[in-house]
Design a protein around this motif. Structure first.
Motif, PDB file in Angstrom:
ATOM      1  N   THR A  14     -16.647   2.508  -6.998  1.00  0.00           N
ATOM      2  CA  THR A  14     -17.462   3.611  -6.489  1.00  0.00           C
ATOM      3  C   THR A  14     -17.322   3.727  -4.978  1.00  0.00           C
ATOM      4  N   LEU A  15     -17.367   2.592  -4.307  1.00  0.00           N
ATOM      5  CA  LEU A  15     -17.199   2.592  -2.847  1.00  0.00           C
ATOM      6  C   LEU A  15     -15.832   3.140  -2.462  1.00  0.00           C
ATOM      7  N   CYS A  16     -14.807   2.733  -3.199  1.00  0.00           N
ATOM      8  CA  CYS A  16     -13.457   3.232  -2.915  1.00  0.00           C
ATOM      9  C   CYS A  16     -13.382   4.743  -3.127  1.00  0.00           C
ATOM     10  N   ASP A  17     -13.996   5.213  -4.198  1.00  0.00           N
ATOM     11  CA  ASP A  17     -13.990   6.658  -4.463  1.00  0.00           C
ATOM     12  C   ASP A  17     -14.711   7.417  -3.360  1.00  0.00           C
ATOM     13  N   TRP A  18     -15.826   6.873  -2.885  1.00  0.00           N
ATOM     14  CA  TRP A  18     -16.540   7.514  -1.778  1.00  0.00           C
ATOM     15  C   TRP A  18     -15.642   7.639  -0.552  1.00  0.00           C
ATOM     16  N   ALA A  19     -14.944   6.540  -0.235  1.00  0.00           N
ATOM     17  CA  ALA A  19     -14.090   6.542   0.962  1.00  0.00           C
ATOM     18  C   ALA A  19     -12.946   7.550   0.811  1.00  0.00           C
ATOM     19  N   LEU A  20     -12.325   7.576  -0.365  1.00  0.00           N
ATOM     20  CA  LEU A  20     -11.216   8.504  -0.598  1.00  0.00           C
ATOM     21  C   LEU A  20     -11.679   9.959  -0.527  1.00  0.00           C
ATOM     22  N   ASN A  21     -12.802  10.246  -1.172  1.00  0.00           N
ATOM     23  CA  ASN A  21     -13.305  11.620  -1.172  1.00  0.00           C
ATOM     24  C   ASN A  21     -13.744  12.051   0.220  1.00  0.00           C
ATOM     25  N   ALA A  22     -14.363  11.140   0.958  1.00  0.00           N
ATOM     26  CA  ALA A  22     -14.767  11.458   2.326  1.00  0.00           C
ATOM     27  C   ALA A  22     -13.549  11.740   3.191  1.00  0.00           C
ATOM     28  N   THR A  81       2.979   6.858   6.352  1.00  0.00           N
ATOM     29  CA  THR A  81       4.234   7.258   5.703  1.00  0.00           C
ATOM     30  C   THR A  81       4.673   6.149   4.746  1.00  0.00           C
ATOM     31  N   PRO A  82       5.192   6.512   3.581  1.00  0.00           N
ATOM     32  CA  PRO A  82       5.618   5.510   2.602  1.00  0.00           C
ATOM     33  C   PRO A  82       6.986   4.904   2.915  1.00  0.00           C
ATOM     34  N   GLY A  83       7.433   5.031   4.128  1.00  0.00           N
ATOM     35  CA  GLY A  83       8.702   4.476   4.580  1.00  0.00           C
ATOM     36  C   GLY A  83       8.863   4.748   6.067  1.00  0.00           C
ATOM     37  N   ARG A 248      -5.031  -8.247   8.412  1.00  0.00           N
ATOM     38  CA  ARG A 248      -5.205  -9.586   7.841  1.00  0.00           C
ATOM     39  C   ARG A 248      -6.364  -9.626   6.852  1.00  0.00           C
ATOM     40  N   ASN A 249      -7.298  -8.686   7.003  1.00  0.00           N
ATOM     41  CA  ASN A 249      -8.462  -8.666   6.119  1.00  0.00           C
ATOM     42  C   ASN A 249      -8.215  -7.859   4.848  1.00  0.00           C
ATOM     43  N   TRP A 250      -7.497  -6.746   4.968  1.00  0.00           N
ATOM     44  CA  TRP A 250      -7.330  -5.910   3.784  1.00  0.00           C
ATOM     45  C   TRP A 250      -5.950  -6.023   3.129  1.00  0.00           C
ATOM     46  N   LEU A 251      -5.002  -6.655   3.772  1.00  0.00           N
ATOM     47  CA  LEU A 251      -3.714  -7.047   3.187  1.00  0.00           C
ATOM     48  C   LEU A 251      -2.802  -5.900   2.794  1.00  0.00           C
ATOM     49  N   PHE A 252      -3.301  -4.875   2.106  1.00  0.00           N
ATOM     50  CA  PHE A 252      -2.417  -3.791   1.690  1.00  0.00           C
ATOM     51  C   PHE A 252      -3.232  -2.532   1.414  1.00  0.00           C
ATOM     52  N   ALA A 253      -2.530  -1.391   1.395  1.00  0.00           N
ATOM     53  CA  ALA A 253      -3.141  -0.137   0.946  1.00  0.00           C
ATOM     54  C   ALA A 253      -3.054  -0.096  -0.565  1.00  0.00           C
ATOM     55  N   GLY A 254      -4.125   0.390  -1.211  1.00  0.00           N
ATOM     56  CA  GLY A 254      -4.157   0.379  -2.668  1.00  0.00           C
ATOM     57  C   GLY A 254      -3.241   1.391  -3.312  1.00  0.00           C
ATOM     58  N   SER A 255      -2.850   2.428  -2.536  1.00  0.00           N
ATOM     59  CA  SER A 255      -1.985   3.479  -3.063  1.00  0.00           C
ATOM     60  C   SER A 255      -1.542   4.342  -1.889  1.00  0.00           C
ATOM     61  N   VAL A 256      -0.610   5.245  -2.152  1.00  0.00           N
ATOM     62  CA  VAL A 256      -0.204   6.186  -1.115  1.00  0.00           C
ATOM     63  C   VAL A 256      -1.404   7.058  -0.722  1.00  0.00           C
ATOM     64  N   ARG A 257      -2.173   7.471  -1.712  1.00  0.00           N
ATOM     65  CA  ARG A 257      -3.379   8.252  -1.408  1.00  0.00           C
ATOM     66  C   ARG A 257      -4.316   7.456  -0.504  1.00  0.00           C
ATOM     67  N   GLY A 258      -4.474   6.177  -0.806  1.00  0.00           N
ATOM     68  CA  GLY A 258      -5.320   5.324   0.019  1.00  0.00           C
ATOM     69  C   GLY A 258      -4.782   5.165   1.426  1.00  0.00           C
ATOM     70  N   GLY A 259      -3.462   5.120   1.564  1.00  0.00           N
ATOM     71  CA  GLY A 259      -2.860   5.020   2.891  1.00  0.00           C
ATOM     72  C   GLY A 259      -3.151   6.248   3.734  1.00  0.00           C
ATOM     73  N   HIS A 260      -3.017   7.419   3.124  1.00  0.00           N
ATOM     74  CA  HIS A 260      -3.318   8.657   3.849  1.00  0.00           C
ATOM     75  C   HIS A 260      -4.805   8.729   4.206  1.00  0.00           C
ATOM     76  N   ALA A 261      -5.662   8.275   3.288  1.00  0.00           N
ATOM     77  CA  ALA A 261      -7.103   8.272   3.567  1.00  0.00           C
ATOM     78  C   ALA A 261      -7.419   7.337   4.731  1.00  0.00           C
ATOM     79  N   ALA A 262      -6.788   6.179   4.747  1.00  0.00           N
ATOM     80  CA  ALA A 262      -7.013   5.235   5.846  1.00  0.00           C
ATOM     81  C   ALA A 262      -6.625   5.858   7.183  1.00  0.00           C
TER      82      ALA A 262
END
Length: 320
Positions: A14-22, A81-83, A248-262
């Protein structure tokens, strides 16, 4: 964990969905900041690698978060960017023309060439003397005396820039100052570099540092020709450093969508920080306001503009 301390147990998804939608709601504001970064005669860029999770059944891959800065505009634009291909960088450059300041990555130059050929207008590459001095500092263990000579001369270039800043020189006056004071120092640096060739190990750190300045000869001299071009890329490096540390805390983006949201969220949070805007108050207001705000006036929602137009009307939305 913060919600949990208050007795509110909210599922991670739910928290992840909130962040992505925001982030998707806020994306037009971040895109506006990127457009401002492209609009100046100078744009600076830097990048840091991040791991990104692939889709179901796919392995993780290396993606990149970028910072883009226009020295004449408040704030930073982050992009994902994914590359790191020249085509992906060119897409981020868009229709930019002018001076592109960064490190010596060849993909930046190749991307600039793609954009120049598309627009018919030139992009001039600018180099970073902070990169150079770090390389010679690393060479002190191998050749302490010679490396120190390079460091002292490069330090003089920075001293000249500080003097120009203190004197509040115009771009034309700064060019004249650089031609008079900085250019002779550059000639000494390159002359010394030529004398070192053949005297030190080709695999050593000193020759690698010299190889860098020889390979970046034109970009590193670009600041002599245009008073708007900085001699370093420190603004972008400062902006990208918190991501490199926080990774170091989050290690990776969960998806390309998550990367763009970040990238969207990083953009607005850093713009708030630079404009001394309370981040929570800004987000509380803008997440509601953005839905009905005219698209042609989206620039009003950038933190530096928002605090002047909307924050004064509400005491609780004051500066941090």
């Amino acid at each position: 964990q913060i919600f949990g301390r208050d007795g509110k147990h909210i599922p991670r998804q739910t928290l992840c969905d909130w962040a992505l939608n925001a982030a998707e709601l806020l994306a037009p504001i971040a895109a506006c900041q990127m457009a401002l970064s492209r609009a100046g005669p100078v744009m600076q860029l830097d990048d840091t690698p991040v791991q990104c999770q692939g889709g179901r059944g796919e392995s993780n891959f290396q993606a990149y978060l970028w910072s883009f800065v226009n020295p004449e505009v408040n704030g930073v634009a982050y992009r994902f960017t994914p590359g790191r291909s020249k085509e992906l960088i060119a897409a981020e450059l868009g229709d930019f023309t002018g001076n592109l300041v960064g490190d010596g990555y060849s993909g930046n130059r190749a991307a600039a060439k793609i954009v120049s050929e598309s627009t018919g207008k030139p992009i001039h590459m600018g180099g970073c003397w902070s990169h150079v001095i770090r390389k010679f500092r690393d060479a002190r263990k191998e050749a302490p005396s010679m490396a120190e000579l390079f460091c002292v001369d490069i330090g003089k270039l920075f001293d000249i820039e500080r003097e120009a800043d203190d004197a509040e020189l115009s771009p034309a006056e700064r060019v004249a100052c650089r031609q008079q004071k900085s250019k002779p120092i550059l000639m000494d640096i390159y002359s010394r570099a030529r004398t070192c060739l053949g005297s030190y190990s080709d695999s050593g750190s000193l020759i690698k540092a010299i190889g860098y300045i020889r390979g970046q000869y034109r970009p590193l001299r670009r600041f002599l020709e245009d008073g708007l071009v900085p001699i370093h890329n420190n603004a972008c490096e400062r902006a990208i450093r918190p991501i490199a540390v926080g990774r170091r805390n989050w290690l990776f983006a969960g998806s390309v969508r998550g990367g763009h949201a970040a990238a969207v969220i990083y953009t607005l949070i850093e713009c708030c920080r630079q404009a001394d805007v309370n981040m929570l108050s800004y987000l509380e207001d803008v997440l509601v306001r953005v839905a009905t705000h005219p698209a042609k006036l989206v620039h009003q929602l950038l933190p530096a503009n928002w605090v002047k137009r909307f924050a004064p009307a509400a005491p609780e939305l004051a500066l941090a």
